[in-house]
Design an enzyme around this catalytic site. Structure first.
Site, PDB file in Angstrom:
ATOM      1  N   HIS A  22       7.132 -12.392   4.978  1.00  0.00           N
ATOM      2  CA  HIS A  22       6.799 -11.802   3.689  1.00  0.00           C
ATOM      3  C   HIS A  22       8.074 -11.519   2.899  1.00  0.00           C
ATOM      4  O   HIS A  22       9.049 -11.011   3.424  1.00  0.00           O
ATOM      5  CB  HIS A  22       5.952 -10.537   3.829  1.00  0.00           C
ATOM      6  CG  HIS A  22       6.459  -9.519   4.801  1.00  0.00           C
ATOM      7  ND1 HIS A  22       6.439  -9.700   6.175  1.00  0.00           N
ATOM      8  CD2 HIS A  22       6.982  -8.285   4.601  1.00  0.00           C
ATOM      9  CE1 HIS A  22       6.926  -8.625   6.763  1.00  0.00           C
ATOM     10  NE2 HIS A  22       7.274  -7.751   5.841  1.00  0.00           N
ATOM     11  N   LEU A  23       8.011 -11.882   1.633  1.00  0.00           N
ATOM     12  CA  LEU A  23       9.089 -11.603   0.690  1.00  0.00           C
ATOM     13  C   LEU A  23       8.623 -10.435  -0.177  1.00  0.00           C
ATOM     14  O   LEU A  23       7.595 -10.528  -0.854  1.00  0.00           O
ATOM     15  CB  LEU A  23       9.359 -12.830  -0.183  1.00  0.00           C
ATOM     16  CG  LEU A  23      10.317 -12.647  -1.363  1.00  0.00           C
ATOM     17  CD1 LEU A  23      11.728 -12.363  -0.859  1.00  0.00           C
ATOM     18  CD2 LEU A  23      10.321 -13.894  -2.241  1.00  0.00           C
ATOM     19  N   ILE A  41       0.828  -1.217   0.000  1.00  0.00           N
ATOM     20  CA  ILE A  41       0.000   0.000   0.000  1.00  0.00           C
ATOM     21  C   ILE A  41       0.861   1.265   0.000  1.00  0.00           C
ATOM     22  O   ILE A  41       0.379   2.334  -0.329  1.00  0.00           O
ATOM     23  CB  ILE A  41      -1.012   0.030   1.172  1.00  0.00           C
ATOM     24  CG1 ILE A  41      -0.315  -0.112   2.514  1.00  0.00           C
ATOM     25  CG2 ILE A  41      -2.067  -1.044   0.975  1.00  0.00           C
ATOM     26  CD1 ILE A  41      -1.243   0.129   3.695  1.00  0.00           C
ATOM     27  N   GLY A  63      11.961  -8.855   7.635  1.00  0.00           N
ATOM     28  CA  GLY A  63      11.361  -9.435   8.832  1.00  0.00           C
ATOM     29  C   GLY A  63      10.766  -8.439   9.808  1.00  0.00           C
ATOM     30  O   GLY A  63      10.243  -8.843  10.841  1.00  0.00           O
TER      31      GLY A  63
END
Ligand SMILES: [Zn+2]
Length: 147
Positions: A97-98, A34, A90
């Site tokens: 999440h990558l 976002i 991280g």
């Protein structure tokens, strides 16, 4: 996970929060950030709540990387960034999440430690960072090569 603060990524997976989804299957979901560094930045998450990326089971981690590769090639073709970067820091949300970053500048993915001042200008590089001795590097390599 803090019980008082539900995981936003798990809420997205359950459809309780909105996301602009690029891809999903039974195991993973890819959706737009976002607040991207540049348009097109997205992330890939396991649908299962796993905090740290390095705790993702091998098969699932491979599945994430394979789709990161495929989606990165598509991003490169459509948006033509100079480079496509992959980041797992991280921090932020405690759900692995990558992040896939379309890079238009070498400073789009940097550590604050890479920045230095030279002649009143902010520069990027590693030459100012202390370099451990070969002995220290070998000792660290040996430490990390063991289980
Ligand atoms: Zn979660």
């Amino acid at each position: 996970m803090d019980i008082d603060k539900p995981c936003i990524f798990c809420q997205i997976v359950r459809g309780e929060k909105p996301a602009s989804i690029i891809y999903q299957d039974d195991l993973i979901m890819a959706f737009m950030l976002i607040r991207p560094i540049h348009p097109g930045e997205f992330m890939i998450i396991p649908k299962e709540h796993i905090d740290e990326f390095c705790d993702i089971p091998d098969d699932l981690a491979c599945h994430i990387i394979i789709h990161a590769q495929r989606l990165s090639r598509n991003l490169r073709k459509k948006l033509n960034p100079k480079r496509v970067g992959l980041v797992v820091h991280g921090f932020g949300v405690a759900h692995a999440h990558l992040i896939v970053v379309p890079q238009h500048d070498e400073m789009d993915i940097v550590s604050g430690r890479h920045l230095y001042l030279e002649d009143g200008e902010i520069k990027f590089g590693v030459s100012h960072l202390p370099s451990p001795s070969r002995e220290e590097l070998n000792r660290m390599a040996e430490c990390l090569s063991e289980e």
